[in-house]
Design an enzyme around this catalytic site. Structure first.
Site, PDB file in Angstrom:
ATOM      1  N   HIS A   1      -1.568 -60.011  12.823  1.00  0.00           N
ATOM      2  CA  HIS A   1      -0.098 -59.818  12.898  1.00  0.00           C
ATOM      3  C   HIS A   1       0.650 -60.934  12.146  1.00  0.00           C
ATOM      4  CE1 HIS A   1       3.234 -57.748  15.416  1.00  0.00           C
ATOM      5  NE2 HIS A   1       3.727 -58.189  14.280  1.00  0.00           N
ATOM      6  N   ILE A   2       0.429 -60.963  10.831  1.00  0.00           N
ATOM      7  CA  ILE A   2       1.028 -62.015  10.002  1.00  0.00           C
ATOM      8  C   ILE A   2       2.018 -61.454   8.985  1.00  0.00           C
ATOM      9  CG2 ILE A   2      -0.772 -63.771  10.264  1.00  0.00           C
ATOM     10  CD1 ILE A   2      -1.988 -62.698   7.600  1.00  0.00           C
ATOM     11  N   GLY A   3       2.511 -60.243   9.241  1.00  0.00           N
ATOM     12  CA  GLY A   3       3.431 -59.605   8.282  1.00  0.00           C
ATOM     13  C   GLY A   3       4.551 -60.530   7.833  1.00  0.00           C
TER      14      GLY A   3
ATOM     15  N   GLU B   1      -2.218 -55.931  21.430  1.00  0.00           N
ATOM     16  CA  GLU B   1      -2.434 -57.284  20.902  1.00  0.00           C
ATOM     17  C   GLU B   1      -2.393 -58.336  22.007  1.00  0.00           C
ATOM     18  OE1 GLU B   1       0.449 -57.971  17.795  1.00  0.00           O
ATOM     19  OE2 GLU B   1      -0.115 -56.137  16.777  1.00  0.00           O
TER      20      GLU B   1
ATOM     21  N   ARG C   1      13.771 -50.531   5.024  1.00  0.00           N
ATOM     22  CA  ARG C   1      13.812 -51.766   4.237  1.00  0.00           C
ATOM     23  C   ARG C   1      12.417 -52.193   3.785  1.00  0.00           C
ATOM     24  NH1 ARG C   1      18.220 -53.935   8.290  1.00  0.00           N
ATOM     25  NH2 ARG C   1      16.596 -53.297   9.703  1.00  0.00           N
ATOM     26  N   ILE C   2      11.457 -52.246   4.713  1.00  0.00           N
ATOM     27  CA  ILE C   2      10.130 -52.765   4.362  1.00  0.00           C
ATOM     28  C   ILE C   2       9.350 -51.733   3.547  1.00  0.00           C
ATOM     29  CG2 ILE C   2       7.934 -53.613   5.287  1.00  0.00           C
ATOM     30  CD1 ILE C   2       9.608 -54.716   7.701  1.00  0.00           C
TER      31      ILE C   2
ATOM     32  N   ARG D   1       3.573 -51.090  13.590  1.00  0.00           N
ATOM     33  CA  ARG D   1       3.239 -51.375  14.990  1.00  0.00           C
ATOM     34  C   ARG D   1       1.916 -50.682  15.317  1.00  0.00           C
ATOM     35  NH1 ARG D   1       6.001 -55.114  14.984  1.00  0.00           N
ATOM     36  NH2 ARG D   1       7.777 -55.617  16.299  1.00  0.00           N
TER      37      ARG D   1
ATOM     38  N   ARG E   1      12.550 -39.371   8.191  1.00  0.00           N
ATOM     39  CA  ARG E   1      13.359 -38.416   8.961  1.00  0.00           C
ATOM     40  C   ARG E   1      14.489 -37.832   8.121  1.00  0.00           C
ATOM     41  NH1 ARG E   1      13.800 -41.460  14.440  1.00  0.00           N
ATOM     42  NH2 ARG E   1      15.106 -42.692  13.099  1.00  0.00           N
TER      43      ARG E   1
ATOM     44  N   THR F   1       1.212 -52.093   8.799  1.00  0.00           N
ATOM     45  CA  THR F   1       1.873 -53.382   9.070  1.00  0.00           C
ATOM     46  C   THR F   1       3.079 -53.150   9.982  1.00  0.00           C
ATOM     47  OG1 THR F   1       3.154 -53.086   7.046  1.00  0.00           O
ATOM     48  CG2 THR F   1       1.239 -54.525   6.901  1.00  0.00           C
TER      49      THR F   1
HETATM   50  C1  GLV Z   1       7.127 -58.291  13.638  1.00  0.00           C
HETATM   51  O1  GLV Z   1       6.254 -57.649  14.075  1.00  0.00           O
HETATM   52  C2  GLV Z   1       8.467 -57.833  13.520  1.00  0.00           C
HETATM   53  O2  GLV Z   1       8.811 -56.744  13.998  1.00  0.00           O
HETATM   54  O3  GLV Z   1       9.267 -58.572  12.937  1.00  0.00           O
END
Ligand code: GLV
Length: 316
Positions: free
Chosen positions: A282-284, A264, A154-155, A235, A175, A233
């Site tokens: 970590h502001i995604g 973190e 999705r992202i 992990r 994959r 963005t």
């Molecule tokens: C943030 O890191 C998430 O996985 O939503």
């Protein structure tokens, strides 16, 4: 009254609907693991986030009444799914509502890293800037560049979509093939090794797992272009930061844009000191819209489970 433990904090959008339905215990942003165990004891639902390790020890501390772990995140690598499954505890996450926000941050980091934005701003604020200099801060132009997306979920898919207007060549590694996305985005699926060799920008969008641990290590970095930009963005565990810092220092990597880190909120000094690094905390998903929607989603899971119903977004 049921007890709901919020390991750290829950935004008002999530808190309000359950305020009168349950006894709420809140750990606070700086909650230690001891504090989280303390407030979780006797709870029926636990609201966690990526900084909260939900392991056997915490589940033991919660006791047999715990029925739900609602994770305020799309990723759930902080939760021991097997332990939850074994104990019959439901686990939910918050997908979709943060897709745009996270993809937009990946794009922000791509552009900011490609143009050495942090460096330029630091120089300017420190009074080191002496006016336009033709040779200074010359970065990568996205138009015409090759962008490699690792993980076209999705992202990753939304990030690829956002890039469409930049006139980039899109590669992806995943994959399984994504024929619909390939056609829509004019993206080509290649092996990770080829993606690393050919891409001017490599953006990571794969979940944390044993298979993706240090996907970008010293060996992977050796395959990448000297001018390449790496964006993470997803992990922190996907990237060996010591290897990245060394590559930046030695000019074997162009720039990085990072939002996530392995341990973190601790950030290794070597990456803080490395050149050409844009570092975000970590502001995604940190838009008002996404974070409020995530909070409501977490609460929908809590209410459903307390009512004995099937919660939305169940992963276990
Ligand atoms: C943030 O890191 C998430 O996985 O939503």
């Amino acid at each position: 009254m049921s007890v709901v433990a919020i390991a750290r904090v829950l935004l008002p959008a999530g808190l309000e609907p359950i305020r009168d339905l349950a006894k709420i215990r809140i750990g606070g942003v700086d909650a230690t693991p001891d504090r989280v165990r303390e407030i979780t004891a006797g709870a029926e639902a636990l609201v966690a986030d990526p900084t909260v390790g939900v392991d056997a020890e915490l589940l033991d501390a919660a006791g047999p009444g715990l029925r739900l772990v609602a994770n305020f995140a799309v990723g759930y690598d902080n939760v021991d799914l097997e332990e939850c499954r074994r104990r019959g505890i439901v686990v939910t996450n918050t997908p979709d509502v943060l897709t745009n926000a996270t993809a937009e941050l990946a794009l922000t980091l791509t552009l900011a890293a490609a143009r050495f934005l942090s460096e330029g701003e630091r120089d300017l604020r420190a009074g080191r800037w002496q006016g336009l200099e033709p040779g200074a801060y010359r970065g990568l132009e996205l138009s015409g560049a090759t962008v490699g997306v690792v993980g076209l979920g999705r992202i990753g898919g939304r990030y690829a979509e956002l890039l469409a207007g930049f006139g980039v060549e899109l590669l992806y590694a995943a994959r399984s093939p994504k024929p619909e996305a390939e056609a829509r985005l004019a993206a080509s699926r290649v092996e990770l090794e080829e993606l690393l060799r050919r891409s001017d920008v490599v953006s990571l969008h794969a979940p944390a797992s044993p298979e993706t641990h240090h996907l970008i290590d010293a060996e992977a970095l050796r395959l990448m272009e000297e001018q390449a930009v790496l964006v993470n963005t997803a992990r922190g565990s996907l990237v060996d930061l010591a290897a990245v810092a060394a590559a930046l220092r030695e000019g074997r990597l162009g720039a990085v844009g990072l939002d996530v880190y392995e341990d973190e909120p601790r950030i290794p000094a070597e990456i803080l000191e490395a050149p050409h690094a844009v570092l975000a905390p970590h502001i995604g998903s940190a838009t008002i819209k996404a974070r409020d929607a995530m909070a409501r989603m977490v609460t929908d899971s809590v209410i459903a489970v307390l009512d004995g119903c099937e919660p939305p977004n169940r992963v276990v």
